[in-house]
Design a protein around this motif. Structure first.
Motif, PDB file in Angstrom:
ATOM      1  N   ALA A 114     -48.250  82.990  88.432  1.00 55.14           N
ATOM      2  CA  ALA A 114     -47.855  81.939  89.364  1.00 55.14           C
ATOM      3  C   ALA A 114     -47.374  80.696  88.621  1.00 55.14           C
ATOM      4  O   ALA A 114     -46.400  80.051  89.027  1.00 55.14           O
ATOM      5  CB  ALA A 114     -49.024  81.586  90.281  1.00 55.14           C
ATOM      6  N   VAL A 115     -48.043  80.363  87.518  1.00 52.19           N
ATOM      7  CA  VAL A 115     -47.616  79.208  86.718  1.00 52.19           C
ATOM      8  C   VAL A 115     -46.212  79.429  86.164  1.00 52.19           C
ATOM      9  O   VAL A 115     -45.355  78.536  86.215  1.00 52.19           O
ATOM     10  CB  VAL A 115     -48.613  78.946  85.570  1.00 52.19           C
ATOM     11  CG1 VAL A 115     -48.064  77.874  84.623  1.00 52.19           C
ATOM     12  CG2 VAL A 115     -49.970  78.510  86.126  1.00 52.19           C
ATOM     13  N   LYS A 116     -45.954  80.626  85.659  1.00 50.83           N
ATOM     14  CA  LYS A 116     -44.636  80.923  85.079  1.00 50.83           C
ATOM     15  C   LYS A 116     -43.532  80.870  86.117  1.00 50.83           C
ATOM     16  O   LYS A 116     -42.397  80.473  85.822  1.00 50.83           O
ATOM     17  CB  LYS A 116     -44.668  82.300  84.424  1.00 50.83           C
ATOM     18  CG  LYS A 116     -45.458  82.354  83.124  1.00 50.83           C
ATOM     19  CD  LYS A 116     -45.457  83.761  82.537  1.00 50.83           C
ATOM     20  CE  LYS A 116     -46.277  83.824  81.267  1.00 50.83           C
ATOM     21  NZ  LYS A 116     -46.322  85.201  80.697  1.00 50.83           N
ATOM     22  N   SER A 117     -43.838  81.272  87.344  1.00 48.62           N
ATOM     23  CA  SER A 117     -42.809  81.331  88.381  1.00 48.62           C
ATOM     24  C   SER A 117     -42.653  80.021  89.140  1.00 48.62           C
ATOM     25  O   SER A 117     -41.702  79.860  89.905  1.00 48.62           O
ATOM     26  CB  SER A 117     -43.119  82.459  89.371  1.00 48.62           C
ATOM     27  OG  SER A 117     -44.341  82.218  90.044  1.00 48.62           O
ATOM     28  N   SER A 118     -43.590  79.080  88.934  1.00 42.74           N
ATOM     29  CA  SER A 118     -43.527  77.820  89.666  1.00 42.74           C
ATOM     30  C   SER A 118     -42.307  77.016  89.239  1.00 42.74           C
ATOM     31  O   SER A 118     -42.003  76.889  88.057  1.00 42.74           O
ATOM     32  CB  SER A 118     -44.791  76.994  89.427  1.00 42.74           C
ATOM     33  OG  SER A 118     -44.683  75.728  90.052  1.00 42.74           O
ATOM     34  N   LYS A 119     -41.624  76.482  90.232  1.00 42.14           N
ATOM     35  CA  LYS A 119     -40.456  75.642  89.960  1.00 42.14           C
ATOM     36  C   LYS A 119     -40.780  74.164  90.129  1.00 42.14           C
ATOM     37  O   LYS A 119     -39.908  73.323  90.009  1.00 42.14           O
ATOM     38  CB  LYS A 119     -39.308  76.044  90.889  1.00 42.14           C
ATOM     39  CG  LYS A 119     -38.808  77.463  90.659  1.00 42.14           C
ATOM     40  CD  LYS A 119     -37.679  77.812  91.624  1.00 42.14           C
ATOM     41  CE  LYS A 119     -37.083  79.170  91.302  1.00 42.14           C
ATOM     42  NZ  LYS A 119     -38.059  80.278  91.378  1.00 42.14           N
ATOM     43  N   ILE A 120     -42.040  73.864  90.438  1.00 45.49           N
ATOM     44  CA  ILE A 120     -42.473  72.481  90.634  1.00 45.49           C
ATOM     45  C   ILE A 120     -43.502  72.147  89.570  1.00 45.49           C
ATOM     46  O   ILE A 120     -44.671  72.492  89.693  1.00 45.49           O
ATOM     47  CB  ILE A 120     -43.072  72.276  92.035  1.00 45.49           C
ATOM     48  CG1 ILE A 120     -42.062  72.673  93.114  1.00 45.49           C
ATOM     49  CG2 ILE A 120     -43.472  70.810  92.234  1.00 45.49           C
ATOM     50  CD1 ILE A 120     -42.617  72.604  94.522  1.00 45.49           C
ATOM     51  N   LEU A 121     -43.078  71.492  88.525  1.00 50.30           N
ATOM     52  CA  LEU A 121     -43.977  71.176  87.411  1.00 50.30           C
ATOM     53  C   LEU A 121     -43.933  69.678  87.120  1.00 50.30           C
ATOM     54  O   LEU A 121     -43.607  69.246  86.023  1.00 50.30           O
ATOM     55  CB  LEU A 121     -43.583  71.985  86.169  1.00 50.30           C
ATOM     56  CG  LEU A 121     -43.742  73.498  86.279  1.00 50.30           C
ATOM     57  CD1 LEU A 121     -43.170  74.192  85.054  1.00 50.30           C
ATOM     58  CD2 LEU A 121     -45.209  73.875  86.455  1.00 50.30           C
TER      59      LEU A 121
END
Length: 257
Positions: free
Chosen positions: A18-25
């Motif tokens: 989920a962290v790798k696919s998140s586009k909101i960082l």
């Protein structure tokens, strides 16, 4: 491998995916809190052996028994305790006595912030810099009367108060316990959880009104049912219990009275 180690490995795989696919960082790298309410010391030690360091507890008496357990003190020296339950003012002194207390995630009023700050002032160790106790402000994003937390429009004044008057506290961000129905709805980035949107908007308002950088503020939101979506929406802390430790046995819970 133990059952907890297998479950933790599975959850961590989902977490990192989920962290790798998140586009909101916008904020810090997400971290997982193992919510160990009602679970025995042995389960915490097992999860610690597997590399887990952040643990969340909801009840002061239960946290005290676990944090002062001699095996945990001896073998889990890097443990970080997060208090994630409702904090009553008459329990503040007990809470701050907890060894390795890392963060209180449920500050919800000036009176409570002041009491924690004043209690810390009485400690022999002066609080400064990284030694300050990290806190999150709990926000009632769902508007449910039975939920603890501040209304979103009252958060910025509390942040300003803490920054100006509570020199032993380090404001780190916002936390919410959203509506149960929303967490079970199967939200996606195109159909986001409204509680998460409210917390994100609240962080934006605090950033603007208090002169803080968004990327410096944590968002603690999401639990076992919806932690992947929470990460997708920008959570920096997710609180995961059941899918690591199994269903809770409340008959074993320590009496808080």
């Amino acid at each position: 491998m133990s059952e907890i180690s297998v479950k933790l490995k599975e959850v961590l795989f989902r977490f990192h995916s989920a962290v790798k696919s998140s586009k909101i960082l916008h904020g810090p790298i997400p971290k997982m809190i193992a919510a160990s309410k009602t679970k025995p010391v042995e389960d915490i030690i097992e999860a610690y052996k597997c590399g887990q360091r952040d643990f969340g507890e909801n009840y002061i008496k239960e946290l005290l028994e676990k944090a002062f357990n001699q095996t945990i003190l001896n073998d889990c020296k890097e443990i970080k305790w997060h208090f994630i339950g409702h904090l009553q003012k008459n329990k503040v002194n007990k809470l701050i006595s907890v060894p390795n207390l890392y963060m209180i995630q449920t500050i919800h009023s000036q009176a409570l912030a002041s009491q924690v700050n004043n209690a810390l002032s009485k400690l022999s160790t002066k609080m400064s810099g990284d030694n300050k106790l990290k806190i999150l402000i709990q926000v009632n994003t769902s508007g449910e009367q039975e939920k603890n937390g501040l209304d979103p429009d009252k958060v910025s004044p509390l942040v300003k108060f803490i920054m100006a008057e509570c020199l032993n506290l380090q404001f780190k961000g916002l936390m919410t316990i959203g509506m149960l129905d929303a967490s079970q709805h199967g939200h996606t980035i195109d159909n986001p959880n409204p509680d998460f949107l409210t917390l994100i908007k609240c962080r934006e308002d605090v950033s603007r009104e208090c002169g803080l950088k968004i990327e410096d503020m944590e968002l603690s939101m999401g639990m076992s049912q919806d932690f992947e979506h929470a990460i997708e929406m920008g959570a920096t802390y997710v609180r995961i219990g059941t899918i690591i430790f199994g269903e809770r046995n409340y008959s074993l819970m320590v009496n808080e009275s």
